[in-house]
Every structure is written in C-alpha cells, then in structure tokens.
Design a protein around this motif. Sequence first.
Motif, PDB file in Angstrom:
ATOM      1  N   THR A  67       0.821  -1.213   0.000  1.00  0.00           N
ATOM      2  CA  THR A  67       0.000   0.000   0.000  1.00  0.00           C
ATOM      3  C   THR A  67       0.852   1.260   0.000  1.00  0.00           C
ATOM      4  OG1 THR A  67      -0.080   0.269   2.403  1.00  0.00           O
ATOM      5  CG2 THR A  67      -1.684  -1.226   1.419  1.00  0.00           C
TER       6      THR A  67
ATOM      7  N   SER B  17       4.232   3.911  -1.154  1.00  0.00           N
ATOM      8  CA  SER B  17       5.037   4.404  -2.271  1.00  0.00           C
ATOM      9  C   SER B  17       6.450   3.857  -2.115  1.00  0.00           C
ATOM     10  CB  SER B  17       5.075   5.926  -2.274  1.00  0.00           C
ATOM     11  OG  SER B  17       5.817   6.371  -1.162  1.00  0.00           O
TER      12      SER B  17
ATOM     13  N   HIS C 105       1.341   6.603   3.837  1.00  0.00           N
ATOM     14  CA  HIS C 105       0.364   7.123   2.887  1.00  0.00           C
ATOM     15  C   HIS C 105      -0.210   5.950   2.074  1.00  0.00           C
ATOM     16  CE1 HIS C 105      -1.596   9.738   0.102  1.00  0.00           C
ATOM     17  NE2 HIS C 105      -0.929   9.219  -0.921  1.00  0.00           N
TER      18      HIS C 105
ATOM     19  N   ARG D  10      -1.759   3.933  -0.721  1.00  0.00           N
ATOM     20  CA  ARG D  10      -1.973   4.096  -2.167  1.00  0.00           C
ATOM     21  C   ARG D  10      -2.012   2.746  -2.878  1.00  0.00           C
ATOM     22  NH1 ARG D  10       2.365   6.536  -5.634  1.00  0.00           N
ATOM     23  NH2 ARG D  10       2.150   4.539  -6.658  1.00  0.00           N
TER      24      ARG D  10
ATOM     25  N   ALA E 110      -3.457   2.919  -6.533  1.00  0.00           N
ATOM     26  CA  ALA E 110      -2.489   3.401  -7.524  1.00  0.00           C
ATOM     27  C   ALA E 110      -1.450   2.331  -7.824  1.00  0.00           C
ATOM     28  CB  ALA E 110      -1.813   4.665  -7.013  1.00  0.00           C
TER      29      ALA E 110
END
Lengths: 442, 273, 321
Positions: free
Chosen positions: B23, B25, B39, B41, B44
């Motif tokens: 999850t 980056s 964070h 993501r 994405a």
Amino acid sequence: MCIRSRPSRWLAGLMVVLLAAISACSSGSARTPSSSGGVVHLTFWSWVPNIANAVSLFNSAHKNIQVTLDTIPTGSNGGYAKMLDAVKAGNPPCAAQVEYQEIPTFLLQNALVNIKPWVASSQSLFVPWQWNQGVYNGSVYAVPQASGPMALYYRKDVFSRDGIVTPPRTWAQYAQDAAIIHSHAPHAYITTFPVPDSAWYTALAWQAGTKWFGTSGDHWTVNIANAASQRVAGYWYGLVKKGMVKTENDFTSAWYKDLQDGGVVTWISASWGDAILRQNAPNTAGNWAVAPMPQWASSGFAASNWGGSSTAVLRGCPDPQAAAQFAVWLNTNARSINLLVTDGYGWPAVPSVSSIPSVTGNPKVFSFYGGQNINAVFQQADQNINESWGWIPNVQTTYDALDSAFASAANGNGTFASALTSAQRQTVASLSGAGLKVTSGP
Amino acid sequence: MTFLFVCTIYFVLPVYWVLVSSTKSTADLFGSFGLWFAHFRLGANLRQLFAADQGIFLRWLANSVLYAGLGAVLATVISAAAGYALAKYSFRGREAIFSVILAGVMVPPTALALPLYLMMSRAGLANSYLSVLLPSMVSPFGAYLARVYAASAVPDELIEAARIDGAGELRIFARVAAPAMTPALVTIGLFTFVGIWNNFFLPLVMLSSQNLYPVTLGLTVWEGQTYRDPSFYQLTVTGAAVSAVLLIAAVIMLQRFWRSGLTRSGLTTGALR
Amino acid sequence: MSAAPAVRRRRRSRVPALFLLPFCLLFAAFFVAPIGYAVYQSLFTTQRSGLGLGAAQTVFSGLANYAAALRDAAFTGSMLRVLLFMAVETPVMIIFALLLALALDAASVRFPALFRSAFFAPYGVPGVIASLLWGFIYVPGISPVVQVLGGVGLHPDFLGPQTVLWSIANILTWEFAGYNMLVLTASLKAIPDELYEAAQIDGAGGLRIAWRIKIPLISGALILTTVFTIIGTLQLFAEPLVLRGLTANISDSYTPNLSAYTQAFTDSNYSMAAAEAVILALAALVLSFVFLRLVQRAGGPGAGGPRAGREAGRRRTGGRR
C-alpha cells in the motif's frame, strides 16, 4: 530404474525409443536468425528497462533486419548463465547485453564472436576507453553501450548547515568533512563503506590510477595489491576505524532509509545513481547537488567509472554481421541513445552528447538538484577516466575474495590493505587453476 | 491455544508485512515503519502493476496458474498411480524403484539445470510451455507420499472385495483407492501446486520470452531492475503481495477437500479393523 | 493377494507397470538422464592455455574434479557448515512441526483449518520475497525487532559472522515448518477414530493419547519429514544467496550447493559444479541411509505410514516382531 521387474523391461525399451526420438528431433539448426524474403530476423537478450523502445525504433528504421527483444533477468540474476547455456546448446540469441567486466568471462567460454571486420570502421564514434572495454588481444568482441562516470552526490543543505562552504576537492578534505558532519549529528555519516560491494571499491581504486588487470603477451596480469590501491584501502580503513563512516551495505533497505532521513549525506556514485536518489528520496528534492569526485593529487583531474555495459554478438549467431550492425546502431543513433539515457540506464558511449536532449536539458532531473546541470559534471568525468583499465575472466572471484576479506577486516581481523593482498593471491590462484597463464604484479 | 496464537503471529507477520508494503510508495517502503501503514496508495500501486508493460503481469499470473494448476493435477495423478502400484502390487524390482525415486530427491537442482536445458534444446522444446510443464509433472516426493498413504489407507481387503465383484484394476484405483487416499492426494496437489508456482530455477533456465514467464520469474526480472530504477521495488512488492494473496486463497480452498477425505477414510476404516 | 487365483494374478502383473509407466518415463527423462549427464560431465576437465581465449579442450580426467573439490578448503568448510546446520535445524524443525500438528489435531481447537492455513501460508511466499522480508527484520537501522530489543538493552546482530547461520535457520523454519506440519497432519488423519475411542474409554488423557497413540502411529510420517529435512538442510541454497546482498559474512561458497551454483553460473566450470553436486548428493544419500538404519535399530518402523511401517518392520526382522 525400472529394470529389474519384468513388466518394466519394456518400459526400458520404450525409454530408449523415446530418447532416440528426442535426439532425432535435434534440429541442429539455430533458432536465430532466420531470413525470409531477404529480411534477417535476430533475437536480442537484454534487461535494460524500456530498451524495447529503442529496439522498435531500430526495426522501423531497418527494413532488412528485424530484431526481437527478449527481456531476461539481469546478468547476475541468472541472465549470463542463460546466455552461456544457450551458446552451449547452439541456439543463442544473436545479440546480448554483457557488462564490461563480464566480457573476458564470456571469452573464456568462447561465447563471443570477433566482430572487428564489421565494426572497426565505427571505432571513432565511441569514447576511447569505452571502446577498449570490448577489445582483447587485438580482436573486438563488444560494442560499448553505456558507462557509469562517477561524481560526488552530496546534501547541500546539510553541508551548509554544518558550515562546509564548498564540497571537498581532495580526499583529505573529504575526511575532514566526514568528522565535521558526524560531530554535528551523531546519527549522521558522510557516507557508508559498503563492505560486501567491492565493485564500488574497485571503482575508487580505478580513480587512483591503478591498473588491476591486463594482458601481457599470453599472460593475464593481476596487480590488485599495488601501492596506489593500498593507499585507497588505507584511507577508507582509517575512516571506518575512526567511526567516521558507516559500514552498511548500499542498495539495502536500511541504506535507502539513511538516504531519505540524512543518516548518509553523500554518495560517491555513478551517473545512474541519480535515478536511485530521486525515486527513493523524493522528500529531499532540491537539497542535493553533484560535485566532481574528490582527488588524490593536488593538480590534475581524475574521475572513475562504476558499471558499464555493451552489446555483444554471441557465438552461434548465423549472421554476426547483421547483429554487429544492430549493436552499432543501437548505441550510436542519437534517438536510440536518448531513449536509453532517459530511463537512467547509464552514460552514453559516444563522446558528443550535445545532440542527446535528455542529457543536455532534463528539467525533471535537474530540479531535484536545485536546477544544477548535473550532466555537465558527469560529462567531464567520462572524459577523465583512466583508459587503460581492463578486466579478467571470472572477476566475480576477485569481488567475492574482496568482500570476504573486507568483512573480516571490518570485524577486526586484518586490515583493508591485507584484504587486497588476500584478494590478489586468490585471484591468481583461481586463474591459474583454470589453466590460464597469469603474472602476479605489474 | 496461546501456543497456536503465538505461532500464528510468527507465521503471518511477514505476509502481513508484504500486504502493508503493497500500500506504500517506493519512498515510504524504506522511509516508514515497516509494520504500519504510511500514505495509503494500494489502488495506484495496483493500477501501475497491471498497466506495466501493457499488462504483462496478468499474463504472468495466467502462466503461473497454467503451469502450477495443470502441472499439479497431472503430477498428483501420476504420483498417485505410481505410489498405489508400489504399495499394493508386489513385483520384482519394487524396492529398487522405490530407492531410485528417493535417491532422485537427493540431487541438487543446480546440477540438473544445464543438462535439462540441453536436452530440451535438442528436442526443440526450449523456451516453450512444455519445457516447464513436462519436468514439473514428475514429483518423486509425491510418489513417495502416495505410496506411504496408499499402504496405510487403502485396505487390501477392500481391493480384494472389489475384485471379487468383478471390477477392473483401473476402476478399483479410481473408485476405491483414490477416494481413500484423498488427504494424501490433496496434500500432494497442494505441495506440487505451490512448488511449481514458486519454482524459479526451471523457468529461469528454460524460458527467454517474457510472454511465457511465470510470476516468480517476472518478479525477479523486475527486482533486478531496482538496481537502476527503484520504482521497480514497488512493482515487485505489490506483485508479490498479489501473488501471495492468490496462493493463500488457493491453499484455503484446497484445504476444503480434506473434510471429504476425512469422512471417506472414516468409512473405510470399518473394513480396516 | 495370495488368495487370488493364479490366472488373475498373471493378468494383473501388467497392471503395476501401466500404473508406473507415466511416472517412470518422466522420471527417467527429467531426473535419471540429466543426473547421468551431470555425472558424465564431472569426469572431464577443460584445458586451456595462455589467455584461454578461443576454443578450449575438454579431456577425460577421471576423478580429478572430485579430488580437487575435496582438497578445496572452502568447499569442505561449507560441507562442515551444513552438517552442523543440519544437526541443529532438523530436530528443531521436526519437533516444532510435530507440536503444531498435534496442537491442531486436539479436539478442543476451534477453526483448525484457519490455523492450518496460517501456518502453511509462508510456504506460499516465494523464497526471494521471504528472504527479502526477513532481511528487513534482520538489518539493523530499520528493523522493528532490533528497535524493540534495543529498548530493553539487547543489541543482537542477526547478520554477524557467528549468528547469520542461525538467522538463516529461522527463515528455513518459518518457510517449511507449516509444510512438514501438513505431512504430519495428513498422517494423523489416517488414524482410525476407533483407536481414540478405545483409548478414551480406557481413560487416557489428551497428552497420553498423543504420546502413546498418535506419535507411534505417525512415526512413518515423522521419519519421512526428518529425511526430507535432512536433505533440505544439506541443500541449503536460496536463503544464503539472497541474504548475501545484506552481509559480507556469507561467502560465495557458504554452502555446498551455493558453491556448485557459483562454479556453474559465475565461473562456468560446469564439471566442477557437477562433481560438487554429486558429492553433496552422496552425502545426503549416506546420511539418510544412516538415519534410517538408526531408526530401524532403535526398533521403530521404517519409512512408511503406520501400516506400511509395520509391514516393513516385519519384513526386515523376519517376522520376529
């Protein structure tokens, strides 16, 4: 097996039939290239990210040669083993990605074709030292693709916070800066000495003007423990012993974290290191800058190289001329180079980079360094690399010997200098063990 | 129970790490605490994963399912037949065959890679689905396990009874022996499925077209590229998470078959005693 | 079978061959043939001269590669290392897997399938990812475990020259304990319920049933998992290969298998790799054989399930049991 029981006897018979069928199937003809209607089809094995774009560019520019790209694992992850296996089996790809330091290893396996007749006229298109990486015993075995000219990446903000006005010009100054940085913040180090990554150490020794490997007549020469590389080893051993640099390995999660949070504030690395800094530590954007490598001598300038890769033609390729043509085009055509460099693979092997847009102006990259044109530093480096550097077969043996000996030294057994002596001894033993003639010393 | 819970944490923790990491980056992968979210993501990352190289990851998944699925089914059937024959028929050379099978397990795969590749090349099969599928269909361990369980779980009396009823040998194997061996067959199927799914060496040596790669080899290709482009780390980790989730789902699903196996062996034990 | 009429028996004699045929064919093609080729290769050496460029000569050299491997201190050192590793890791692994299997088999456990899946899950995580992950837990600087232990004044170095072998052992346990548990569980499921019922009527408790009934009856599976763990530990390979990226305390010949891999894949000395692999396989063969003999002498059943074990025992002792 299956021989002793009666019913299994006909199993054995069947086995023989099957094996005979298999061997009858052996085509003997290589898979590539095949020509149909005057078009030569070649296969190319590489792991360079997005090199497919450059290959399709080649295909659209050439009607008579069509190249199929197979993306394989990196050389050290099994890619080289695959290539050598394919050569043994007689159906290799025609062109392959081979790093500079692996070329003699491939030569020892008789896996490369001398392409001198087809590429000799292109020699002037390349940076001389890169061209020489493919030259052994007067023959040409590979076309250079990219190198890794080195410089000093440093955290501008940390330097100015700690009162260091200019980046270190000499290694002596670098050592002083190391002390300053560590004294300001105990968790911060100027850099790490990556004990199990002796390719990095090799590059530093290369800068000091040494020549570890070469050939002299029908002998390989091995000179790892010479005075200049002892000096480099002594320098780093001193910094490690004084606790001024860390010894964590590069490209590990802890090291990535240190780059992000200021645990490590400089990195002596190659042009391709930029992509690693930018993508791993976006939070530090604008804080980094690039300076030329610190120097040993008070006058003159010497840089170094870390990494480097070529396009070679594998033995068994039925049309080495077409493969050589592809290799030259891939690595000299400005648009092709631009595609390769954009993806951060390395520095072009051609001397003139003014026609390569992603080198001359790359706002996305430069903004990470506060707008600095970092490529100007790398271009200067690439033109000041000790040209006589060469490699030996099975250089991994040397790396592994250095890794272990550096590790022992870091654990308190011996010094980095004695590690060089030990690597020298092991390398010579390994080469002569392979039946080669080898001279220890200059 | 406490023991089981502590063990669960030990075993699940790394899987949890992979899921949490998927999850993040690339920067957070190293910059944030590994066991908690930064964070978030995942969406994405998944989009990136399935879009990379024109959706090659999906192709790799499909290949893995093909290699592991078909390979496991065939390997299980073949091992079951062999194990059953070794356990329930006496013939000369039986023990010899059994020993050779066992010895086959002792040879490290590193030594077999090159000869196998040369043979496949000779047969014109290198870089094809068959070059991975065919060797995957032999499971000496599976044959071993099948023999051990056939010996204990398939009562001779039951076989004799079926013979007296006039059933053919194949029918006896399929209708009497196989059901009694179900727990072992599920286990063999599970092991070979996971073993083929995670096998890296064989496809590495055999395959060169990315279109034929299974997930593990594809992820290794990506992992090798992190050296020059760390954003591949995120692709690798998200890909590993997806691959692990699918496998774990498969493991849980296959375990269901154990229950049916249990009740059947309950039926047959009556004849055993 | 002896009761079957002779005619039917002859008809059936072709049946085992049919059942064995697919397996034997594939086994011969994909195990026996490549092994034969490897052994053949190990008897040759490549002769080069000068710079060694160009074609080399391959000559028959008998057992020279074997002698060279056994003289090589790095290789013999790696053999001793995996022997030590095997001696420690095998009992740890088997006892742990047995505890898991017995705990799950106890009637009081709820959701056994859930636990079983959790324990087996690591086997489904590819080795590269597993080692990457444990690397993250081992590397000081970001390891949550090192952080927590540092809080109580402990500073373990998981990757030190003396400790890294046991950090590898942990990865191996994590990866394969669930797998071995599953073998044992499948075996426990083959025990007829009547035996438990009888024992319960006799008033035996859970521990006693486990000790007196379950463990003896799955001794075949225990022997099986032990033999495979012995082989697996001797073939130790993927974990040290991956961890090498994190620490210099793992050399390129840290284990015999890694050494053979280096010979084959980085030094391209295929003959030497084959010789080392054959030595390793022979060592595994001898050790498994010794282990099986020890078990037999101790009076346990041979490798096999509960029933096969008993049959085998009867055969070997000439019916004296």
